[in-house]
Enzyme design. Structure first.
Site, PDB file in Angstrom:
ATOM      1  CG  ASN A  13      -1.873   1.098   1.309  1.00 57.37           C
ATOM      2  OD1 ASN A  13      -1.880   1.978   0.447  1.00 57.37           O
ATOM      3  ND2 ASN A  13      -2.715   1.091   2.328  1.00 57.37           N
ATOM      4  CE  LYS A  20       0.362   2.721   6.896  1.00 61.01           C
ATOM      5  NZ  LYS A  20      -0.992   3.239   6.892  1.00 61.01           N
ATOM      6  NE  ARG A  98      -6.391   1.254  -0.165  1.00 64.12           N
ATOM      7  CZ  ARG A  98      -6.759   1.774   0.980  1.00 64.12           C
ATOM      8  NH1 ARG A  98      -6.041   1.588   2.052  1.00 64.12           N
ATOM      9  NH2 ARG A  98      -7.865   2.471   1.060  1.00 64.12           N
ATOM     10  CG  HIS A 186     -12.628   3.642   2.377  1.00 63.24           C
ATOM     11  ND1 HIS A 186     -13.251   4.758   2.871  1.00 63.24           N
ATOM     12  CD2 HIS A 186     -11.326   3.783   2.690  1.00 63.24           C
ATOM     13  CE1 HIS A 186     -12.361   5.550   3.438  1.00 63.24           C
ATOM     14  NE2 HIS A 186     -11.173   4.979   3.344  1.00 63.24           N
ATOM     15  CG  HIS A 213     -13.591   2.341   6.110  1.00 61.97           C
ATOM     16  ND1 HIS A 213     -12.877   1.176   5.917  1.00 61.97           N
ATOM     17  CD2 HIS A 213     -12.664   3.316   6.263  1.00 61.97           C
ATOM     18  CE1 HIS A 213     -11.582   1.432   5.960  1.00 61.97           C
ATOM     19  NE2 HIS A 213     -11.431   2.734   6.156  1.00 61.97           N
ATOM     20  CG  LEU A 214     -16.903   5.377  11.016  1.00 65.47           C
ATOM     21  CD1 LEU A 214     -17.662   5.547  12.323  1.00 65.47           C
ATOM     22  CD2 LEU A 214     -17.376   6.387   9.967  1.00 65.47           C
ATOM     23  N   GLY A 217      -9.439   8.384   6.956  1.00 65.93           N
ATOM     24  CA  GLY A 217     -10.343   8.585   5.832  1.00 65.93           C
ATOM     25  C   GLY A 217     -11.630   7.865   6.213  1.00 65.93           C
ATOM     26  NE  ARG A 246      -8.849  12.269   2.957  1.00 71.86           N
ATOM     27  CZ  ARG A 246      -8.938  10.976   2.671  1.00 71.86           C
ATOM     28  NH1 ARG A 246      -9.853  10.554   1.825  1.00 71.86           N
ATOM     29  NH2 ARG A 246      -8.115  10.112   3.225  1.00 71.86           N
ATOM     30  CG  MET A 289     -12.724  10.066  17.319  1.00 74.41           C
ATOM     31  SD  MET A 289     -13.656  11.599  17.213  1.00 74.41           S
ATOM     32  CE  MET A 289     -14.398  11.460  15.587  1.00 74.41           C
ATOM     33  NE  ARG A 290      -5.978   7.444  18.881  1.00 73.08           N
ATOM     34  CZ  ARG A 290      -5.081   6.762  18.189  1.00 73.08           C
ATOM     35  NH1 ARG A 290      -4.662   5.608  18.630  1.00 73.08           N
ATOM     36  NH2 ARG A 290      -4.582   7.231  17.063  1.00 73.08           N
ATOM     37  CB  ILE A 334     -13.151   6.146  14.385  1.00 77.27           C
ATOM     38  CG1 ILE A 334     -11.986   7.139  14.251  1.00 77.27           C
ATOM     39  CG2 ILE A 334     -14.253   6.701  15.268  1.00 77.27           C
ATOM     40  CD1 ILE A 334     -12.342   8.421  13.504  1.00 77.27           C
ATOM     41  CD  GLU A 336     -11.358  -2.235  12.828  1.00 77.32           C
ATOM     42  OE1 GLU A 336     -10.317  -2.517  13.470  1.00 77.32           O
ATOM     43  OE2 GLU A 336     -11.405  -2.225  11.585  1.00 77.32           O
ATOM     44  CD  GLU A 384      -8.658  -0.877   3.829  1.00 77.99           C
ATOM     45  OE1 GLU A 384      -8.029  -0.695   4.891  1.00 77.99           O
ATOM     46  OE2 GLU A 384      -9.107   0.052   3.144  1.00 77.99           O
TER      47      GLU A 384
HETATM   48  P1  ADP Z   1      -6.460   4.938   8.062  1.00 76.37           P
HETATM   49  O1  ADP Z   1      -7.675   5.576   7.484  1.00 76.37           O
HETATM   50  O2  ADP Z   1      -5.272   5.829   8.059  1.00 76.37           O
HETATM   51  O3  ADP Z   1      -6.208   3.531   7.587  1.00 76.37           O
HETATM   52  P2  ADP Z   1      -7.340   3.789  10.590  1.00 76.37           P
HETATM   53  O4  ADP Z   1      -8.500   3.038  10.068  1.00 76.37           O
HETATM   54  O5  ADP Z   1      -6.221   3.039  11.178  1.00 76.37           O
HETATM   55  O6  ADP Z   1      -6.789   4.860   9.568  1.00 76.37           O
HETATM   56  O7  ADP Z   1      -7.886   4.829  11.677  1.00 76.37           O
HETATM   57  C1  ADP Z   1      -7.020   5.757  12.235  1.00 76.37           C
HETATM   58  C2  ADP Z   1      -7.818   6.730  13.090  1.00 76.37           C
HETATM   59  O8  ADP Z   1      -8.578   5.994  14.041  1.00 76.37           O
HETATM   60  C3  ADP Z   1      -6.912   7.645  13.908  1.00 76.37           C
HETATM   61  O9  ADP Z   1      -6.718   8.864  13.239  1.00 76.37           O
HETATM   62  C4  ADP Z   1      -7.691   7.876  15.179  1.00 76.37           C
HETATM   63  O10 ADP Z   1      -8.374   9.106  15.080  1.00 76.37           O
HETATM   64  C5  ADP Z   1      -8.732   6.788  15.208  1.00 76.37           C
HETATM   65  N1  ADP Z   1      -8.647   5.910  16.391  1.00 76.37           N
HETATM   66  C6  ADP Z   1      -7.844   4.859  16.583  1.00 76.37           C
HETATM   67  N2  ADP Z   1      -8.065   4.308  17.810  1.00 76.37           N
HETATM   68  C7  ADP Z   1      -9.043   5.035  18.380  1.00 76.37           C
HETATM   69  C8  ADP Z   1      -9.736   4.990  19.634  1.00 76.37           C
HETATM   70  N3  ADP Z   1      -9.462   4.088  20.559  1.00 76.37           N
HETATM   71  N4  ADP Z   1     -10.684   5.923  19.856  1.00 76.37           N
HETATM   72  C9  ADP Z   1     -10.987   6.855  18.934  1.00 76.37           C
HETATM   73  N5  ADP Z   1     -10.383   6.946  17.747  1.00 76.37           N
HETATM   74  C10 ADP Z   1      -9.427   6.069  17.473  1.00 76.37           C
END
Ligand code: ADP
Length: 400
Positions: A13, A20, A98, A186, A213-214, A217, A246, A289-290, A334, A336, A384
């Site tokens: 990717n 990656k 990808r 996605h 898918h949060l 992106g 975005r 988000m954290r 987010i 998961e 993915e």
């Molecule tokens: P990408 O879209 O880069 O593949 P991911 O699917 O790994 O990203 O998601 C990354 C995002 O998930 C981080 O920017 C973070 O905001 C969020 N995230 C990861 N763990 C948590 C959590 N425990 N609580 C809230 N948000 C989280």
């Protein structure tokens, strides 16, 4: 590395300055199992190679000084040599990539040839921030290892079967025919969920499912019987939900205003909408988000609320696209891991009869809806990379 199967598949990717990778091995059952994950970062400046096993133990860590001018080809040759040394007798049979854009034509993964690469070059204007880096990695790998078959797996492919109205903008037809239409992205994540969901909930095989898918992106997909019917991302990966940086859906009149009244160029607008908007732009605090959930800052709270509001609003739209909704799925970073976001989205979807079980939600369980919920709500980790490994193996098998 333990590689029980005979064959190994490299999954890549590639981004602008990082790449990656994962190595999967083919198990005796025919399944593919991940053995190693890693990345090459700092491409173009001071590259660094790291690899970890599935227990996250560091297997390799090597850096190059800027003066060494290690280019993509050198780095990929290093990666391939490293993999060969760590394969325990298995054989690298292919690399799967990808690739963000497969345009109108590619509705399935494709074995890469010069002619296909030329077609994919033609799609660069549709995804200028991602497609060139995806293609650069393919070319560098071909130079480093010309005999290794390579397969492109597209983020758009899963959505290609959507009804025409999901893909059309209401613009003059000749522009649509030129390719200015909604593609959706996605797709590899949604395809993985489409295959996984019936394993978790067999009754949902033919169901109408909204998948969120949060990640950094973010997008959503309306899936009926495991096929994409509609999605929130459109012509680019900018549309739909607000994301880390975005903007998501925006009135196109805003762009005209920015150009005319603020004298902004296409490049400046691109930076604004891709890098300075979304959660970061609204909060002024962070794109993570954290951080926002723990911040206590009023603008951070508004960013979180806007995110949840828009997820709920899009759920209504996607359910309408399918004529109803039988299940809801959260996935990606987010989706998961963030119980508070799932709780807030669930509360906004109470009108659909969704009821989240607080204990199951806090424990990130696979089913987080209560028995009283009108429809089930699931949390399914996406993968993915695994989807790419499966496609790559299948594309190769089809060739033989
Ligand atoms: P990408 O879209 O880069 O593949 P991911 O699917 O790994 O990203 O998601 C990354 C995002 O998930 C981080 O920017 C973070 O905001 C969020 N995230 C990861 N763990 C948590 C959590 N425990 N609580 C809230 N948000 C989280």
């Amino acid at each position: 590395m333990t590689t029980h199967g005979r064959n190994a598949i490299l999954v890549i990717n590639a981004g602008s300055s990082s790449l990656k990778f994962s190595v999967f091995r083919e198990a005796v059952s025919g399944d593919v199992v991940v053995a190693v994950n890693g990345q090459i970062s700092g491409i173009g400046t001071e590259p660094r190679f790291e690899a970890k096993d599935t227990a996250k133990r560091l297997l390799a860590d090597r850096s190059w000084a800027a003066s060494e001018q290690a280019d993509r080809k050198t780095l990929l040759r290093f990666l391939l040599d490293w993999i060969e040394e760590h394969l325990d007798g298995a054989r690298l049979i292919a690399a799967g990539h990808r690739v963000v854009h497969g345009g109108v034509r590619f509705s399935h993964p494709v074995l890469l040839t010069d002619a296909v690469m030329e077609e994919l070059d033609g799609l660069v204007p549709l995804a200028p921030l991602h497609q060139p880096h995806n293609l650069a990695a393919i070319r560098a790998l071909a130079e480093a290892h010309p005999e290794l078959p390579q397969v492109a797996c597209f983020d758009t492919a899963f959505h290609r079967g959507q009804p025409w109205q999901s893909g059309a903008f209401a613009i003059p037809r000749e522009l649509t025919e030129e390719g200015i239409r909604r593609y959706g992205f996605h797709g590899l994540s949604y395809e993985f969920i489409a295959r996984r969901l019936p394993e978790i909930a067999p009754a949902l095989g033919d169901a109408r499912v909204v998948v969120a898918h949060l990640g950094s992106g973010a997008s959503m997909c309306a899936m009926h019987g495991g096929r994409s019917v509609d999605s929130t991302m459109g012509f680019t990966a900018l549309d739909g939900l607000p994301m880390g940086t975005r903007c998501g859906t925006i009135d196109p009149g805003v762009l005209i205003y920015l150009m005319r009244n603020k004298g902004m160029s296409a490049d400046a607008i691109e930076k604004l909408l891709y890098n300075r908007s979304g959660l970061l732009g609204v909060s002024g605090v962070s794109n993570d988000m954290r951080v926002l959930l723990e911040s206590g800052d009023a603008h951070a709270e508004e960013a979180v609320e806007l995110f949840c509001f828009r997820i709920a609003r899009e759920t209504g739209a996607l359910a309408a696209s399918m004529g109803g909704i039988d299940a809801f799925v959260f996935t990606a970073g987010i989706g998961e891991r963030s119980a508070p976001i799932r709780e807030r989205v669930g509360a906004r979807l109470g009108w659909l009869g969704i009821d989240i079980d607080p204990a199951a939600n806090a424990a990130n369980e696979t089913t987080i809806s209560s028995p009283a919920s009108r429809i089930p709500v699931h949390v399914i980790p996406t993968d993915e990379e695994r989807m790419i490994a499966v496609h790559t193996r299948n594309a190769l098998a089809a060739k033989r």
